[in-house]
Design an enzyme around this catalytic site. Structure first.
Site, PDB file in Angstrom:
ATOM      1  N   CYS A  72       0.869  -1.170   0.000  1.00 31.55           N
ATOM      2  CA  CYS A  72       0.000   0.000   0.000  1.00 31.55           C
ATOM      3  C   CYS A  72       0.906   1.220   0.000  1.00 31.55           C
ATOM      4  O   CYS A  72       2.116   1.097   0.166  1.00 31.55           O
ATOM      5  CB  CYS A  72      -0.854   0.050   1.262  1.00 31.55           C
TER       6      CYS A  72
ATOM      7  N   ARG B  14       1.321   1.639  -5.996  1.00 31.10           N
ATOM      8  CA  ARG B  14       1.444   0.703  -4.869  1.00 31.10           C
ATOM      9  C   ARG B  14       0.092   0.083  -4.484  1.00 31.10           C
ATOM     10  O   ARG B  14       0.027  -0.757  -3.582  1.00 31.10           O
ATOM     11  CB  ARG B  14       2.035   1.421  -3.645  1.00 31.10           C
TER      12      ARG B  14
ATOM     13  N   TRP C 179      -3.859  -1.540  -1.251  1.00 29.53           N
ATOM     14  CA  TRP C 179      -3.848  -2.778  -2.039  1.00 29.53           C
ATOM     15  C   TRP C 179      -4.188  -3.852  -1.030  1.00 29.53           C
ATOM     16  O   TRP C 179      -3.356  -4.232  -0.208  1.00 29.53           O
ATOM     17  CB  TRP C 179      -2.466  -3.001  -2.647  1.00 29.53           C
TER      18      TRP C 179
ATOM     19  N   ASN D  19       1.079   0.091   5.906  1.00 31.49           N
ATOM     20  CA  ASN D  19       1.509  -0.704   4.763  1.00 31.49           C
ATOM     21  C   ASN D  19       2.214  -1.929   5.329  1.00 31.49           C
ATOM     22  O   ASN D  19       3.236  -1.777   6.009  1.00 31.49           O
ATOM     23  CB  ASN D  19       2.470   0.107   3.893  1.00 31.49           C
ATOM     24  N   GLY D  20       1.669  -3.109   5.089  1.00 28.83           N
ATOM     25  CA  GLY D  20       2.297  -4.326   5.611  1.00 28.83           C
ATOM     26  C   GLY D  20       1.240  -5.331   6.005  1.00 28.83           C
ATOM     27  O   GLY D  20       0.074  -5.223   5.603  1.00 28.83           O
TER      28      GLY D  20
ATOM     29  N   GLU E 174       7.817 -21.163 -19.537  1.00 30.91           N
ATOM     30  CA  GLU E 174       7.643 -19.787 -19.053  1.00 30.91           C
ATOM     31  C   GLU E 174       8.802 -18.895 -19.527  1.00 30.91           C
ATOM     32  O   GLU E 174       8.584 -17.734 -19.881  1.00 30.91           O
ATOM     33  CB  GLU E 174       7.511 -19.797 -17.511  1.00 30.91           C
TER      34      GLU E 174
ATOM     35  N   LYS F 275       8.164 -15.548 -21.692  1.00 29.08           N
ATOM     36  CA  LYS F 275       8.691 -14.224 -21.325  1.00 29.08           C
ATOM     37  C   LYS F 275       9.489 -13.653 -22.483  1.00 29.08           C
ATOM     38  O   LYS F 275       9.346 -12.491 -22.847  1.00 29.08           O
ATOM     39  CB  LYS F 275       9.613 -14.300 -20.089  1.00 29.08           C
TER      40      LYS F 275
ATOM     41  N   GLU G  48       7.194 -12.688 -25.545  1.00 32.20           N
ATOM     42  CA  GLU G  48       6.226 -11.583 -25.400  1.00 32.20           C
ATOM     43  C   GLU G  48       6.900 -10.220 -25.274  1.00 32.20           C
ATOM     44  O   GLU G  48       6.344  -9.226 -25.708  1.00 32.20           O
ATOM     45  CB  GLU G  48       5.248 -11.830 -24.247  1.00 32.20           C
TER      46      GLU G  48
ATOM     47  N   HIS H 274      11.873 -35.885 -31.212  1.00 28.01           N
ATOM     48  CA  HIS H 274      10.642 -36.316 -31.897  1.00 28.01           C
ATOM     49  C   HIS H 274      10.146 -35.266 -32.897  1.00 28.01           C
ATOM     50  O   HIS H 274       8.992 -35.258 -33.266  1.00 28.01           O
ATOM     51  CB  HIS H 274       9.557 -36.646 -30.876  1.00 28.01           C
TER      52      HIS H 274
ATOM     53  N   LYS I  91      -2.561  -6.291 -20.023  1.00 24.79           N
ATOM     54  CA  LYS I  91      -2.274  -6.855 -18.698  1.00 24.79           C
ATOM     55  C   LYS I  91      -3.413  -7.760 -18.235  1.00 24.79           C
ATOM     56  O   LYS I  91      -3.185  -8.817 -17.680  1.00 24.79           O
ATOM     57  CB  LYS I  91      -2.045  -5.710 -17.706  1.00 24.79           C
TER      58      LYS I  91
HETATM   59  C1  F6R Z   1       2.384 -13.284 -19.472  1.00 19.85           C
HETATM   60  C2  F6R Z   1       1.130 -12.952 -18.824  1.00 19.85           C
HETATM   61  C3  F6R Z   1      -0.118 -13.637 -19.266  1.00 19.85           C
HETATM   62  C4  F6R Z   1      -1.048 -13.880 -18.070  1.00 19.85           C
HETATM   63  C5  F6R Z   1      -2.413 -14.413 -18.544  1.00 19.85           C
HETATM   64  C6  F6R Z   1      -3.308 -14.757 -17.377  1.00 19.85           C
HETATM   65  O1  F6R Z   1       3.469 -12.593 -18.928  1.00 19.85           O
HETATM   66  O2  F6R Z   1       1.098 -12.124 -17.950  1.00 19.85           O
HETATM   67  O3  F6R Z   1       0.148 -14.820 -19.939  1.00 19.85           O
HETATM   68  O4  F6R Z   1      -0.437 -14.794 -17.209  1.00 19.85           O
HETATM   69  O5  F6R Z   1      -3.040 -13.454 -19.346  1.00 19.85           O
HETATM   70  O6  F6R Z   1      -3.518 -13.651 -16.566  1.00 19.85           O
HETATM   71  P1  F6R Z   1      -4.129 -13.818 -15.115  1.00 19.85           P
HETATM   72  O7  F6R Z   1      -3.090 -14.478 -14.271  1.00 19.85           O
HETATM   73  O8  F6R Z   1      -4.417 -12.415 -14.659  1.00 19.85           O
HETATM   74  O9  F6R Z   1      -5.348 -14.652 -15.243  1.00 19.85           O
END
Ligand code: F6R
Length: 596
Positions: free
Chosen positions: A2, A27, A71, A97-98, A469, A473, A476, A492, A591
């Site tokens: 927070c 935050r 948060w 905050n904590g 993963e 990363k 993307e 294969h 996001k």
């Molecule tokens: C990749 C990424 C996405 C999310 C996906 C699910 O870096 O962020 O692949 O993981 O869109 O998002 P959540 O976890 O919010 O359901």
């Protein structure tokens, strides 16, 4: 995570507090509030972003006050749970905050002695503890109250009739900004840079009294401490990212703290705090998208290893349209945002099928948490970079905690094995910090290979999903075509694509798959591919097989996904940086994905 701010001066506190608070919105932003000491203590709170507070609050008079942007970690994001929180008499207001890990025990004691509570938060206990101790001034009351608190905190406290703010911290940030005839405090220098660049950092266990003309710091024994102010040279934009060039890098570096917070209060004692009391599940189904799906794939290994419960993992958009099996699983939906349409749809489908559901979410009160039977919250704080980093490692932490609980219920995890796992979990923040300390080495290697058009990531067993993963990363944020494979699967088909133009990142920690991994590394190097291996410190064998080696400190292999993914996050970040990509906002992706 927070944000807290405070002002003591001669100007009206309200607009200054609001202005400072807006710079801390990164935050947290689920609710906000403000308390100002005038003739009496005035307080106003609102659910939602700071803009909602700004447009609805009345004018308040007074030149001492505190404010907060929240948060949520304990208690839903509602107006009642927003800070500042007050004592019974509403003469003391606090922001926090904590996480107070012993709040339940404290609350029970306070209720017994007649205190009444108006929120579901852990924070409110502190307002009542200060009230109970308020005889010899605020500094004395705050010092006595923190002696009873376990957990992490930065608190700022104001009281009716006191023209001062008293603040304190343990493991959560707190800085005092020095002005002329006015002083400030905040979670972060970002909030204060418009007003001053002279900062005094408060240390763990210290209590500080801030008035318009003085800043007095006391150590844990009550002795006065003198400390020079530091001059900050960041501009405002740099400061918002904590001095990091991108939110993604900042969030990568926040992982030791995020992991620590996600464990807080959950591994003390012999048993984990139970997330649910129901042990009738013969199988688990994990459902998620993207990075969260990869956390689920790691979770499958952990649950099957520790609890011996058959676990399947499915992508949310596929689960919804899959045939209904006869078993009655615990359906675990992993989603950092809690708002992903595919995963929400899957939660509804699971309910329709009559299954018990659990979400693992980072946003308290998000849509999914209102749909499911149980929730484990990760405590990563807000993640702003589009690429998930700290929310992934904290999802892994949730997987360890869940598997340990299922293992204890199923009696497949002995008390001794549990103790040893708890020991390793406690050390995970340090293991991650060790990787962060090697960022320069990883950056140099990423620069060396940043021109590649294709890259392969290989691993086996629990580190196969980490290869997936790492590839996600990389693709993307750097737009390099990255493919993750179980190392044994290359022969294969995909081996046909291997050439000297396609570097292979190989995860090769010393576990039961190690010898086989060395064999797979030889297969790709024989075809000319440069190999960058990730292995344990002290493994001299690996450099005979790979062109470059990144070493992490040895850790029980079941926990190795956590430090290894941090290596790969840095790898992806520095490749994207070398290629000049817009790291925090990659093209075509959002996001939170609220469409199906
Ligand atoms: C990749 C990424 C996405 C999310 C996906 C699910 O870096 O962020 O692949 O993981 O869109 O998002 P959540 O976890 O919010 O359901």
């Amino acid at each position: 995570m927070c944000g807290i701010v405070g002002y003591a001066g001669r100007r009206g506190a309200q607009p200054i507090l609001l202005d400072c608070l807006k710079r801390l919105e990164y935050r947290g932003y689920d609710s906000a509030g403000i308390a100002i000491v005038g003739k009496e203590l005035q307080l106003f709170k609102a659910k939602g972003e700071i803009a909602v507070l700004e447009s609805t609050m009345p004018e308040m008079e007074g030149s001492v006050g505190i404010a907060h942007t929240r948060w949520a970690t304990q208690g839903k994001p509602t107006t009642e749970n927003a800070h500042p929180l007050t004592d019974c008499s509403r003469k003391v207001a606090i922001v926090h905050n904590g996480i107070i890990s012993n709040f339940m025990e404290l609350k029970e004691g306070l209720l017994r002695s007649g205190h009444t509570f108006s929120s579901e938060t852990d924070t409110e206990v502190f307002a009542h503890l200060v009230e109970a101790e308020l005889k010899d001034g605020l500094v004395d009351a705050v010092s006595k109250a923190i002696a009873k608190i376990e957990g992490t905190y930065a608190f700022a406290v104001v009281g009716e009739g006191h023209d001062e703010i008293v603040a304190t911290r343990r493991e959560s940030p707190l800085v005092v900004g020095l002005g002329e005839g006015e002083n400030f405090l905040a979670s972060d220098v970002t909030a204060l840079l418009k007003y001053t660049n002279r900062m005094v950092y408060i240390r763990d266990g210290e209590v500080v009294r801030v008035t318009a003309d003085s800043v007095d710091i006391f150590d844990s024994k009550g002795e006065k401490v003198s400390r020079e102010a530091e001059k900050i040279t960041w501009n405002l934009e740099d400061a918002e990212k904590g001095g990091y060039p991108h939110f993604m890098l900042k969030e990568i570096y926040e992982q030791p703290e995020a992991i620590h917070d996600s464990l807080l209060g959950r591994i003390e004692g012999e048993e984990s705090e139970p997330f649910f009391q129901d042990n009738r599940f013969s199988n688990v189904k994990i459902v998620a998208c993207g990075t969260s799906y990869h956390a689920g794939l790691v979770g499958k290994y952990i649950i099957e290893e520790l609890a011996r419960i058959p676990t399947t993992v499915q992508i949310s958009s596929e689960y919804r349209y899959s045939p209904v099996a006869r078993e009655n699983p615990l359906v675990v939906l992993i989603t950092q945002s809690g708002e992903t349409a595919d995963t929400l749809g899957a939660a509804r489908e699971a309910k329709k099928r009559g299954n018990k559901t659990m979400s693992i979410a980072n946003v308290v009160g998000s849509a999914i948490t209102r749909e499911v039977d149980y929730t484990i919250y990760t405590r990563a704080g807000p993640e702003i970079g589009v690429a998930a980093t700290k929310t992934f490692t904290t999802q892994l932490v949730a997987m360890y905690l869940l598997a340990m609980e299922l293992g204890a219920q199923n009696k497949t995890l002995t008390a001794q094995a549990r103790r040893s796992m708890v020991g390793t979990l406690r050390n995970l923040p340090r293991a991650v910090q060790d990787v962060l300390n090697q960022a320069r080495v990883i950056e140099a290697l990423a620069n060396k290979y940043s021109d590649a058009r294709d890259m392969f990531f290989i691993g086996r067993s629990i580190n196969y999903p980490i290869a997936l993963e790492g590839a996600l990363k990389t693709k993307e944020i750097s737009y390099v075509h990255g493919e993750g494979y179980p190392a044994g699967e290359l022969k294969h088909g995909p081996l046909a694509l291997i050439s000297k133009e396609s570097p292979v990142v190989a995860i090769a920690v010393r576990d039961h798959t190690y010898e086989k991994m060395l064999g797979n590394i030889s297969e790709v190097s024989a075809r000319g591919s440069p190999v960058i291996a990730i292995g344990f410190e002290g493994d001299t064998e690996l450099s005979k097989f790979a062109d470059d080696v990144i070493r992490i400190r040895e850790i029980p292999p079941i926990f190795s996904p956590v430090p290894i993914i941090v290596v790969l996050q840095l790898w992806a970040y520095y490749i994207a940086k070398a290629r000049g990509c817009p790291i925090d906002k990659p093209r075509n992706i959002a996001k939170t994905v609220t469409v199906e």
